[in-house]
Design a protein around this motif. Structure first.
Motif, PDB file in Angstrom:
ATOM      1  N   ARG A  35      37.520  33.727   5.041  1.00  0.00           N
ATOM      2  CA  ARG A  35      38.555  34.420   5.815  1.00  0.00           C
ATOM      3  C   ARG A  35      38.955  35.692   5.074  1.00  0.00           C
ATOM      4  N   ALA A  36      38.958  36.812   5.806  1.00  0.00           N
ATOM      5  CA  ALA A  36      39.248  38.104   5.183  1.00  0.00           C
ATOM      6  C   ALA A  36      39.962  39.004   6.190  1.00  0.00           C
ATOM      7  N   PRO A  37      41.292  39.024   6.165  1.00  0.00           N
ATOM      8  CA  PRO A  37      42.046  39.872   7.092  1.00  0.00           C
ATOM      9  C   PRO A  37      41.984  41.340   6.685  1.00  0.00           C
ATOM     10  N   ALA A  38      42.538  42.195   7.529  1.00  0.00           N
ATOM     11  CA  ALA A  38      42.614  43.617   7.198  1.00  0.00           C
ATOM     12  C   ALA A  38      43.526  43.839   6.002  1.00  0.00           C
ATOM     13  N   ARG A  39      43.339  44.933   5.319  1.00  0.00           N
ATOM     14  CA  ARG A  39      44.139  45.268   4.138  1.00  0.00           C
ATOM     15  C   ARG A  39      45.605  45.494   4.492  1.00  0.00           C
ATOM     16  N   ALA A  40      46.445  45.304   3.503  1.00  0.00           N
ATOM     17  CA  ALA A  40      47.861  45.627   3.642  1.00  0.00           C
ATOM     18  C   ALA A  40      48.146  46.850   2.777  1.00  0.00           C
ATOM     19  N   VAL A  41      48.918  47.794   3.312  1.00  0.00           N
ATOM     20  CA  VAL A  41      49.245  49.021   2.601  1.00  0.00           C
ATOM     21  C   VAL A  41      50.759  49.120   2.454  1.00  0.00           C
ATOM     22  N   ILE A  42      51.223  49.257   1.210  1.00  0.00           N
ATOM     23  CA  ILE A  42      52.644  49.343   0.917  1.00  0.00           C
ATOM     24  C   ILE A  42      52.963  50.770   0.480  1.00  0.00           C
ATOM     25  N   PRO A  43      53.813  51.490   1.209  1.00  0.00           N
ATOM     26  CA  PRO A  43      54.156  52.866   0.814  1.00  0.00           C
ATOM     27  C   PRO A  43      54.914  52.888  -0.510  1.00  0.00           C
ATOM     28  N   LEU A  44      54.568  53.858  -1.355  1.00  0.00           N
ATOM     29  CA  LEU A  44      55.237  54.065  -2.635  1.00  0.00           C
ATOM     30  C   LEU A  44      55.620  55.539  -2.766  1.00  0.00           C
ATOM     31  N   THR A  45      56.155  55.894  -3.909  1.00  0.00           N
ATOM     32  CA  THR A  45      56.477  57.289  -4.183  1.00  0.00           C
ATOM     33  C   THR A  45      55.414  57.916  -5.069  1.00  0.00           C
ATOM     34  N   HIS A  46      55.218  57.346  -6.255  1.00  0.00           N
ATOM     35  CA  HIS A  46      54.182  57.820  -7.177  1.00  0.00           C
ATOM     36  C   HIS A  46      53.439  56.621  -7.746  1.00  0.00           C
ATOM     37  N   PRO A  47      52.203  56.376  -7.314  1.00  0.00           N
ATOM     38  CA  PRO A  47      51.425  57.088  -6.299  1.00  0.00           C
ATOM     39  C   PRO A  47      51.973  56.819  -4.893  1.00  0.00           C
ATOM     40  N   GLU A  48      51.261  57.303  -3.891  1.00  0.00           N
ATOM     41  CA  GLU A  48      51.779  57.271  -2.529  1.00  0.00           C
ATOM     42  C   GLU A  48      51.739  55.891  -1.898  1.00  0.00           C
ATOM     43  N   ARG A  49      50.845  55.036  -2.369  1.00  0.00           N
ATOM     44  CA  ARG A  49      50.694  53.741  -1.693  1.00  0.00           C
ATOM     45  C   ARG A  49      50.054  52.724  -2.631  1.00  0.00           C
ATOM     46  N   LEU A  50      50.268  51.464  -2.293  1.00  0.00           N
ATOM     47  CA  LEU A  50      49.585  50.348  -2.941  1.00  0.00           C
ATOM     48  C   LEU A  50      48.823  49.613  -1.852  1.00  0.00           C
ATOM     49  N   THR A  51      47.532  49.397  -2.076  1.00  0.00           N
ATOM     50  CA  THR A  51      46.696  48.704  -1.103  1.00  0.00           C
ATOM     51  C   THR A  51      46.307  47.340  -1.656  1.00  0.00           C
ATOM     52  N   VAL A  52      46.405  46.311  -0.808  1.00  0.00           N
ATOM     53  CA  VAL A  52      46.059  44.952  -1.200  1.00  0.00           C
ATOM     54  C   VAL A  52      45.042  44.394  -0.207  1.00  0.00           C
ATOM     55  N   THR A  53      43.924  43.889  -0.720  1.00  0.00           N
ATOM     56  CA  THR A  53      42.943  43.193   0.112  1.00  0.00           C
ATOM     57  C   THR A  53      42.819  41.768  -0.396  1.00  0.00           C
ATOM     58  N   ALA A  54      42.621  40.830   0.521  1.00  0.00           N
ATOM     59  CA  ALA A  54      42.602  39.417   0.123  1.00  0.00           C
ATOM     60  C   ALA A  54      41.570  38.651   0.936  1.00  0.00           C
ATOM     61  N   GLY A  55      41.093  37.546   0.354  1.00  0.00           N
ATOM     62  CA  GLY A  55      40.147  36.687   1.044  1.00  0.00           C
ATOM     63  C   GLY A  55      40.199  35.278   0.486  1.00  0.00           C
TER      64      GLY A  55
END
Length: 302
Positions: A35-55
């Motif tokens: 099972r592998a859903p789409a990535r989750a993207v968390i907005p940040l300031t510096h850097p601009e975002r944090l991306t998380v992928t899971a399975g």
């Protein structure tokens, strides 16, 4: 808990092992065990975002990868794997290599499935870490007879060609404009605008794209898919989950998952035409990043 870094990963994870792990993972995906859903993207300031992928692979393991935006300190990514039964953390990797290795390995799996066996000529558009690992992994499934490299500048292309010659032992040279007589064309750039004219793609060619792929920032245009007879991806969930949307999101229903092709009954892997592609077909493979694949690679190392 073990923590792996790039030195150990590089030493213990050769390209053929990456290809084998990803091939098995795709078969598990086709069977419904992975099972592998789409990535989750968390907005940040510096850097601009944090991306998380899971399975998660059945009750064997589950894991995730987290990474900051492009240009973050050291480009390091954190991958963590848990035991599927107990939930215990088995280990983690702090690595800038695991992602490019996975990306190159998935391209190699696709090339092995979608092209005839035997030596191939390659045109590689791009001269960075992702581009290098495309060639690194492709050597595990094909003899690369001739490699032509198109870089952002003559200097970057020349340095890349020298690295490819010395480290991978390939017949590599610069090419301007792209040599589209090659059997395989790989786009591995950071370009926000298309780098390839779809009208120049010829029958029997496989085009792979691994770089920017969202509306407003993409290394290829939807016209490339229009020119193809077959469009394949490693993850429809990822392709549908981008924000801004993937450039091919509105035609996702017409795209085939690589796992489905690998699991097609009665079709031999690596037959004379390639899986799902008639002889002379123009094929496009969209390498979007199957979530959980880095965790799968880390799991075998642990």
């Amino acid at each position: 808990m073990r923590v792996l870094g790039d030195d150990e990963i590089r030493a213990r994870l050769p390209a053929d092992r990456v290809v084998a792990v990803l091939t098995a993972l795709l078969h598990a995906q086709a069977e419904g065990d992975f099972r592998a859903p789409a990535r989750a993207v968390i907005p940040l300031t510096h850097p601009e975002r944090l991306t998380v992928t899971a399975g998660a692979l059945g009750d064997q393991w589950y894991g995730y990868r987290a990474y900051a935006g492009v240009g973050a300190q050291g480009d390091e990514q954190v991958t963590v794997v848990h035991d599927g039964a107990s939930g215990a953390v088995l280990g983690m990797a702090v690595s800038a290599l695991l992602g490019p290795m996975r990306c190159g390995g998935m391209t190699a799996v696709a090339v092995d499935a979608l092209t005839p066996p035997g030596p191939v000529d390659v045109t590689l558009v791009g001269a960075g870490r992702q581009a290098y690992h495309q060639l690194w992994a492709l050597r595990a499934v094909r003899t690369l007879r001739r490699v032509r490299v198109v870089g952002r500048s003559p200097g970057s292309a020349a340095r890349f060609v020298e690295e490819v010659r010395s480290r991978l032992g390939l017949d590599a040279a610069e090419a301007t404009p792209p040599d589209l007589e090659a059997d395989l064309v790989v786009l591995a750039t950071s370009s926000p605008t298309p780098v390839l004219d779809p009208e120049r793609i010829r029958p029997g060619q496989l085009v792979v794209t691994v770089g920017p792929k969202q509306v407003g920032r993409a290394e290829y245009s939807p016209a490339l898919a229009d020119a193809a007879d077959l469009v394949v991806t490693d993850s429809l969930a990822q392709l549908r989950g981008y924000d801004p949307p993937h450039v091919l999101a509105d035609r996702a229903d017409e795209i085939v998952e690589l796992s489905a092709l690998l699991a097609t009954p009665g079709v031999d892997h690596g037959d004379e035409r390639g899986l799902g592609a008639a002889a002379g077909s123009r094929v496009l493979f969209c390498n979007v990043g199957l979530a959980g694949a880095e965790a799968a690679l880390l799991h075998v190392l642990l």
